[in-house]
Structures are given as structure tokens and as C-alpha cells.
Design an enzyme around this catalytic site. Structure first.
Site, PDB file in Angstrom:
ATOM      1  N   CYS A   2       4.106  42.290  11.695  1.00 47.75           N
ATOM      2  CA  CYS A   2       3.027  41.347  11.474  1.00 47.75           C
ATOM      3  C   CYS A   2       2.888  40.419  12.685  1.00 47.75           C
ATOM      4  CB  CYS A   2       3.208  40.495  10.230  1.00 47.75           C
ATOM      5  SG  CYS A   2       3.207  41.447   8.718  1.00 47.75           S
ATOM      6  N   ARG A  27       2.558  44.820  16.648  1.00 48.86           N
ATOM      7  CA  ARG A  27       3.468  44.318  15.615  1.00 48.86           C
ATOM      8  C   ARG A  27       3.159  44.873  14.220  1.00 48.86           C
ATOM      9  NH1 ARG A  27       6.209  39.912  17.629  1.00 48.86           N
ATOM     10  NH2 ARG A  27       6.797  39.295  15.529  1.00 48.86           N
ATOM     11  N   TRP A  74       1.966  44.563   9.053  1.00 48.93           N
ATOM     12  CA  TRP A  74       2.830  45.719   8.789  1.00 48.93           C
ATOM     13  C   TRP A  74       3.298  45.517   7.355  1.00 48.93           C
ATOM     14  CZ3 TRP A  74       7.983  46.743   7.491  1.00 48.93           C
ATOM     15  CH2 TRP A  74       8.378  48.081   7.649  1.00 48.93           C
ATOM     16  N   ASN A 100       4.247  36.007   8.574  1.00 50.98           N
ATOM     17  CA  ASN A 100       5.042  37.107   9.125  1.00 50.98           C
ATOM     18  C   ASN A 100       6.463  36.925   8.597  1.00 50.98           C
ATOM     19  OD1 ASN A 100       6.391  39.006  10.758  1.00 50.98           O
ATOM     20  ND2 ASN A 100       6.621  37.530  12.416  1.00 50.98           N
ATOM     21  N   GLY A 101       7.054  38.001   8.080  1.00 48.86           N
ATOM     22  CA  GLY A 101       8.423  37.913   7.558  1.00 48.86           C
ATOM     23  C   GLY A 101       8.446  38.371   6.111  1.00 48.86           C
ATOM     24  N   GLU A 482      18.250  59.907  22.016  1.00 41.75           N
ATOM     25  CA  GLU A 482      16.990  59.247  22.381  1.00 41.75           C
ATOM     26  C   GLU A 482      15.836  60.260  22.418  1.00 41.75           C
ATOM     27  OE1 GLU A 482      15.890  56.458  22.377  1.00 41.75           O
ATOM     28  OE2 GLU A 482      14.146  56.422  23.678  1.00 41.75           O
ATOM     29  N   LYS A 486      12.457  59.986  20.088  1.00 39.04           N
ATOM     30  CA  LYS A 486      11.116  59.961  20.676  1.00 39.04           C
ATOM     31  C   LYS A 486      10.239  61.012  20.010  1.00 39.04           C
ATOM     32  CE  LYS A 486      10.695  56.980  22.500  1.00 39.04           C
ATOM     33  NZ  LYS A 486      11.801  56.079  22.550  1.00 39.04           N
ATOM     34  N   GLU A 489       9.464  60.175  16.261  1.00 44.99           N
ATOM     35  CA  GLU A 489       8.733  58.911  16.139  1.00 44.99           C
ATOM     36  C   GLU A 489       7.233  59.073  16.397  1.00 44.99           C
ATOM     37  OE1 GLU A 489      10.177  56.288  19.208  1.00 44.99           O
ATOM     38  OE2 GLU A 489       9.536  54.510  18.136  1.00 44.99           O
ATOM     39  N   HIS A 505      29.329  73.107  12.718  1.00 44.84           N
ATOM     40  CA  HIS A 505      30.023  72.601  11.528  1.00 44.84           C
ATOM     41  C   HIS A 505      29.047  72.363  10.380  1.00 44.84           C
ATOM     42  CE1 HIS A 505      33.895  72.383  13.502  1.00 44.84           C
ATOM     43  NE2 HIS A 505      33.238  71.950  14.566  1.00 44.84           N
ATOM     44  N   LYS A 604       6.200  47.708  16.524  1.00 45.94           N
ATOM     45  CA  LYS A 604       7.000  47.585  17.745  1.00 45.94           C
ATOM     46  C   LYS A 604       8.221  46.700  17.549  1.00 45.94           C
ATOM     47  CE  LYS A 604       7.580  48.050  22.254  1.00 45.94           C
ATOM     48  NZ  LYS A 604       8.120  49.343  22.652  1.00 45.94           N
TER      49      LYS A 604
END
Ligand code: AGP
Length: 609
Positions: A2, A27, A74, A100-101, A482, A486, A489, A505, A604
Site C-alpha cells: 500500500c 507498493r 495491496w 498502509n499496514g 535466486e 525470478k 515470480e 533424494h 515491491k
């Protein structure tokens, strides 16, 4: 998570709010809205989806006035629908609130308000704050905000408009980022200083349930009781957020190409004429040589992956026990840390809630806290004893690339210097490594140029895959983690990263004829083992891609595709191996028609736990 923007100025505020929201869209982009104090009183316009949808609505229903707030969401509580979009209205219509929060006790607050006849029009936690403001209001908005804050638990930043005070904007924060700023043309609040419409003359970060009231030419601060307090402006250079893509189709591709510069600028702060200079980090040579017993690296997502790589260097090369920890796990694990522990927190945004909480925990336990952050005016930077700022410039794409590379370069400098101070390497080796580190930006640039075409072609072959695997050993395992993140995502393709030797395994049962397995193999000492793992998946019909060095390429020639990286010192291979993987994810996502810079369900900066 947010984004909030608010302004009070002498021109129509709506375009400023929209510009600010566009910069804050990283955000969250589930819905957006603005509220403005117009000639006909407080009015709001909201829309589901991105800022562009809000702009369309505003074209039909324009809002004009000199003060207002905006929000990009968000979703946490309630679906990403217009009814849940901010600003939220108090029942009397006197207050409009952006938040926001998370208000953790929203359900209890709601239950306590229902008997008095409160009717809620959304499923959000935020609406409870609007209701509390009505309940506590007796003509003094600051007092009503203070009482509202005293009831709310969780983390929040609030922007509030009050119909009775059309020339004033109010805001408060606890645990979620919010700056208040005074500029030449007005006064502002924002979740990120980079979204402010002008360079601020004074800027303040709100914390600890602080409240601010803003008029065109003044900011007044209050504590959690609503008593006036003095605050000292922050001494930081604000990096403006830009929506410019540098001529590239997406921010992500732009940022991939900015990596050499991000690493160069970051290293410029660490490489002095005499070699690596850590004097700005708050770490003394005495501590590193004589007191340091253990390093813990704490972070989330890609930042955590840089920690996986650094762990191999601190432990394997500098001979210092080191662990890399996921912040959301670490903070609840009652970790063994003390004043001989160096705790390193890695964060692009500097505001990731779990990383911040872990930092506070480590400080409580007496560890030395060093942070590696990209945003100077951030909570993690503010609360750390020592800070090394990465100079990646603001990163807009949700999928990090240049900040990741900049973080890795800081770790290289730390590992080399620590290894030298602890006597694990001699001064000649330190010199040679430092020299190689200084040349890393060029090597990254070469990796971008030399692997781009192959990555794009390969994406054409892989984009319809059901599953994909990335495997490697040691530093390559860190890079594989990583690479896999990527891929999933931004392309929404199921991918997994595995230590190459661990595949058999269990996970190898998922490998079918044609399953892509990307084998990262840059480490000379263990290349034979990795080659054997490549053979194992190939025997089961996998489509294999080896990402390797020039020297090792012949050994991996049996892979269906071989990507050869520019020559670089073995310590730094993660930085190069990741480049074709970033490009592969990018082009795969593009072929799959995904929203590359703003992937679904993500934001983000993750300011909720
Ligand atoms: C990476 O591409 C992600 N978007 C994500 O994993 C990110 O690295 C993580 O959320 C940590 O963020 P931070 O660096 O701002 O703390």
C-alpha cells in the site's frame, strides 16, 4: 504494501496525487483512490485495479481542490474490489482515511462498535479506524487520532482528511513508513519520500504513534497523547522515484541493464585508494579481528539469497561461522546470538517488516547490527548501528535485479576484508581479489551482452514448460535459488531450486522427458559432481541447460544448451550466473504474456508480517 500520498498546496491537488500514486504503484496495485477537499466538501473517487483505471474514472468525475490524499492498495483484508479501495469514509462522512499496514485487532474493534449501530461498507481493517475517529471526535482531530491510535494494534500509517478543517491534512504512523515534508509549493505526506512532488526543504520520518498536522506552510508534530512535540528533520538526500523506463519496454529490463552501474556506484563507496575501506560501516578492525565469533545474515526473498551466497564466502573463505536466515523464521526461533555476533540485515526497501523485527530482536540480544539497504530514509537504515548503502538507484520492478547485484557486491567487499583481517588470506590475495572486484561491473556488462540473445531464444523453447528446476552446488546453489525465484515470480511458472546433489533424494521423481533443468556450474572444485547430476537428469529425459564458465564449458558439453559466462574470479560467480537467469525469466514471462513489472499478488515492499 500500500502506498499513501497526501498534499496540501496552492494548485489543484489531484494531478499531484495521481503522479505520486504512479510512483508508489510498486507498493501495490489491487485498487487505487483519491479524496479531495473540493468546493462542495470532501469527495472521493476509487477504482479497482491499477492507477490507470482510477485516471479513467477521474476523467468522468473530476475532483479539484487544494488538499487531498491518495492510496494504492495491496489487499490484506477484503478482496481487491472498489468497495474495499481507500480512502474509507467515517460513518458521519466527516473523515476520509487512507491506511498502509494492518490493524491486527480490527475484528475486535468492529465487534465493539456494532452494538452502537455502526454499519461497515467494506471488509477492510481500515474502515474501523474511520469509525473510531467518529467515536472519539469532539472538535479536535489530533485528539481523536491519538485516541484512535491508542486502540489500534499492529502497524499502520494513516492519512486523514477532516471536513471541519479543510485547510489541514493529518497523518500518523506506527511501524509503517510515512514521511511528512515541507516544500516550496506545499506540504506533503508519502509512504516513500521518492514519491514527493518536489524536493523537500524539510523532511521527517514519523514513528512511535507520532501524529502530524500539515497546512500549506507548516508541519506540527504530536506524540501519542496528542501533545505537541519538536522533531528534527532527517538529513538525507531524497532519491526521487522515476517512472522512466530508459527506453526499455519494462522497468525490469531497464534495471537488468543498470546492474553494472549499480555495482560500480556501490563499490565506489567501499573501495578506497588503499583497498577495501569499511570505515563507514560502523565496524572496527578490532571487532572483526578479535571479537567476532559468528555472523548471521537475515533477510527475505532475493535479499536472503544474497545471504546464501555470502555465507559461502564468510565461512568457506574467511573461515568465520556464518548462517543465512529467513527473517520471518529467524525472529521466532529464539536464536543464539550475543555481542560477539555480527547480524547483517539485507533489504532493498529497508522496510521489510520481518527483517526490521529481526533487527530489533538482534539489537535486544546485544548483537552488532549492520544493514545493507538501498533506501537511506528507511526504518532498517535508521535503526541499525552501521549501514552500508547500496547505490542501485530506486528499483521499480517488483522483481529485484540491480539491488540484488549491488547487495552481492557489498558482501564481496566484506568477505575479502574479513578474510584478510582474520588471516585467512594474505595481503597479495586480498589485493588481487580487490582488483578483480573493481572490475566486476565490466564483467556483468559483458554477461548481459553475451547471454541476452541466448536467453531470449531459450525462453521461446521453455515458456510452455509445466515445471522447471534450477540446480547447483555451493555458490551455484545460492544463484539457483535466486534464478528460480525470478522465474516463478514473474512468469508464474512452477520452478524449484535444488542443491544439485539433493535432487535424487526425492525431487528427481518430478523430472519427466522434456522437463527443463538448468544446471549452474561455475565452481571448479566441485564441477565433476555437478556434471554427474546433469547426467542423472539427462538420463531421465530432462532438457538440460548448463550455465558455466569458459574453462568448464567442455565438461558440460553434453547439456542441450550451454551458456558460457565471462571469466571472473571464483568468489564472484553468483553475480554473473544470475544475469542470464534474470534475462531468461524476463523473456519467459514476456512470452507468457505476464505483467512483468507488477506480477500478480505481489508488491515491491512487504511491510506486513
Ligand atoms: C525479489 O524479486 C522479490 N521481489 C522479493 O523477494 C524481495 O527481495 C523481498 O521481498 C525482500 O525485499 P527487501 O529487499 O525490500 O527487504
Amino acid at each position: 504494501m500500500c502506498g499513501i500520498i497526501g498534499a496540501i498546496c496552492e494548485t489543484n491537488v489531484t494531478p499531484l496525487l495521481i503522479e505520486g500514486l504512479k510512483k508508489l504503484e510498486y507498493r501495490g496495485y489491487d485498487s487505487a483512490g483519491v479524496a479531495v477537499e473540493t468546493a462542495e466538501g470532501l469527495k472521493r473517487v476509487r477504482a479497482e485495479g491499477k492507477i490507470a483505471a482510477l485516471e479513467e474514472k477521474l476523467a468522468e468525475t473530476p475532483l479539484a481542490g487544494f488538499s487531498g490524499v491518495g492510496h494504492t492498495r495491496w489487499a490484506t483484508h477484503g478482496a481487491p474490489a472498489e468497495r474495499n479501495a481507500h480512502p474509507h469514509k467515517s460513518p458521519c462522512g466527516r473523515f476520509l482515511v487512507v491506511h498502509n499496514g494492518i490493524i491486527e485487532n480490527a475484528a475486535e474493534i468492529k465487534r465493539s462498535l456494532l452494538p452502537a449501530g455502526s454499519v461497515f461498507e467494506s471488509e477492510t481493517d481500515t474502515e474501523t479506524a474511520a469509525h473510531l475517529l467518529t467515536k472519539f471526535y469532539d472538535g479536535d482531530p489530533v485528539a481523536a487520532i491519538a485516541r484512535t491510535l491508542s486502540v489500534m494494534e499492529g502497524s499502520f500509517a494513516l492519512g486523514v482528511l477532516c471536513a471541519d478543517f479543510p485547510d489541514t491534512l493529518f497523518a500518523a504512523a506506527f511501524g509503517s513508513p510515512l514521511v511528512a515534508a515541507l516544500g516550496k509549493d506545499g506540504a506533503y505526506i508519502a509512504s516513500d519520500a521518492g514519491a514527493l512532488p518536489e524536493a523537500p526543504e524539510e523532511i521527517y520520518s514519523l514513528k512511535d504513534r507520532e501524529i502530524v498536522s500539515l497546512t500549506r506552510g507548516s508541519l506540527r508534530f504530536y506524540n501519542e497523547k496528542g501533545e505537541a512535540i519538536e522533531k528534527t528533520p532527517a538529513q538525507v538526500r531524497v532519491q526521487a522515484l522515476s517512472v522512466d523506463k530508459g527506453g526499455y519496454e519494462h522497468h525490469m529490463l531497464h534495471e537488468i541493464h543498470q546492474q553494472p552501474e549499480a555495482v560500480r556506484a556501490t563499490l565506489a563507496g567501499l573501495l578506497g585508494p588503499e583497498g577495501i575501506d569499511l570505515s563507514g560501516s560502523g565496524l572496527t578492525e578490532d571487532f572483526i579481528k578479535n571479537e567476532l565469533e559468528r555472523i548471521v545474515i537475515v533477510a527475505c526473498g532475493s535479499a536472503y539469497h544474497t545471504g546464501l551466497c555470502a555465507k559461502r564466502l564468510f565461512e568457506g573463505k574467511a573461515r568465520i561461522p556464518c548462517s543465512a536466515e529467513i527473517a520471518s523464521e529467524f525472529r521466532y526461533a529464539d536464536p543464539v546470538i550475543d555481542r560477539h555476533t555480527l547480524a547483517i540485515f539485507v533489504s532493498q526497501s529497508g522496510e521489510t517488516a520481518d527483517t526490521l523485527a529481526a533487527l530489533r530482536l538482534c539489537k535486544e540480544k546485544g548483537a552488532k547490527a549492520l544493514s545493507i539497504v538501498n533506501v537511506a530514509l528507511s526504518a532498517i537504515a535508521a535503526e541499525s548501528e552501521g549501514v552500508i548503502l547500496t547505490q542501485a538507484g530506486r528499483e521499480i520492478a517488483v522483481a529485484t535485479t540491480k539491488a540484488y547485484s549491488a547487495q552481492l557486491s557489498v558482501f564481496y567487499a566484506l568477505a575479502i576484508r574479513f578474510a584478510a583481517l582474520r588471516g585467512a588470506i594474505g595481503s597479495a590475495e586480498e589485493k588481487a581479489l580487490t582488483h578483480a572486484l573493481a572490475e566486476l561491473p565490466e564483467r556483468i556488462a559483458e554477461a548481459i551482452d553475451s547471454t541476452k540473445q541466448t536467453a531470449e531464444t531459450l525462453a521461446g523453447r521453455l515458456f510452455e514448460a509445466k515445471d522447471m528446476f534450477f540446480i547447483g552446488r555451493q555458490l551455484d546453489e545460492a544463484a539457483a535459488a535466486e534464478a528460480s525465484l525470478k522465474m516463478k515470480e514473474i512468469s508464474y511458472l512452477n520452478s524449484q531450486a535444488y542443491a544439485a546433489g539433493e535432487l535424487k533424494h526425492g525431487t528427481i521423481s518430478l523430472v519427466e522427458p522434456g522437463t527443463p533443468v538448468i544446471v549452474l556450474a561455475t565452481q571448479d572444485a566441485i564441477s565433476a559432481k555437478t556434471r554427474a547430476n546433469l547426467a542423472e537428469v539427462k538420463a531421465r529425459g530432462a532438457f538440460t541447460v548448463a550455465v558455466t564458465t569458459r574453462a568448464l564449458a567442455p565438461a558440460f558439453a553434453e547439456a542441450d544448451e550451454v551458456i558460457v559466462l565471462p571469466d571472473v574470479c571464483q568468489w564472484f560467480t553468483c553475480s554473473l550466473a544470475v544475469v542470464p537467469m534474470q534475462l531468461l525469466s524476463y523473456y519467459t514471462a514476456k512470452r507468457r504474456g505476464c505483467s512483468i513489472d507488477q506480477p500478480k499478488n505481489l508488491a515491491k515492499s512487504v511491510t506486513v508480517e
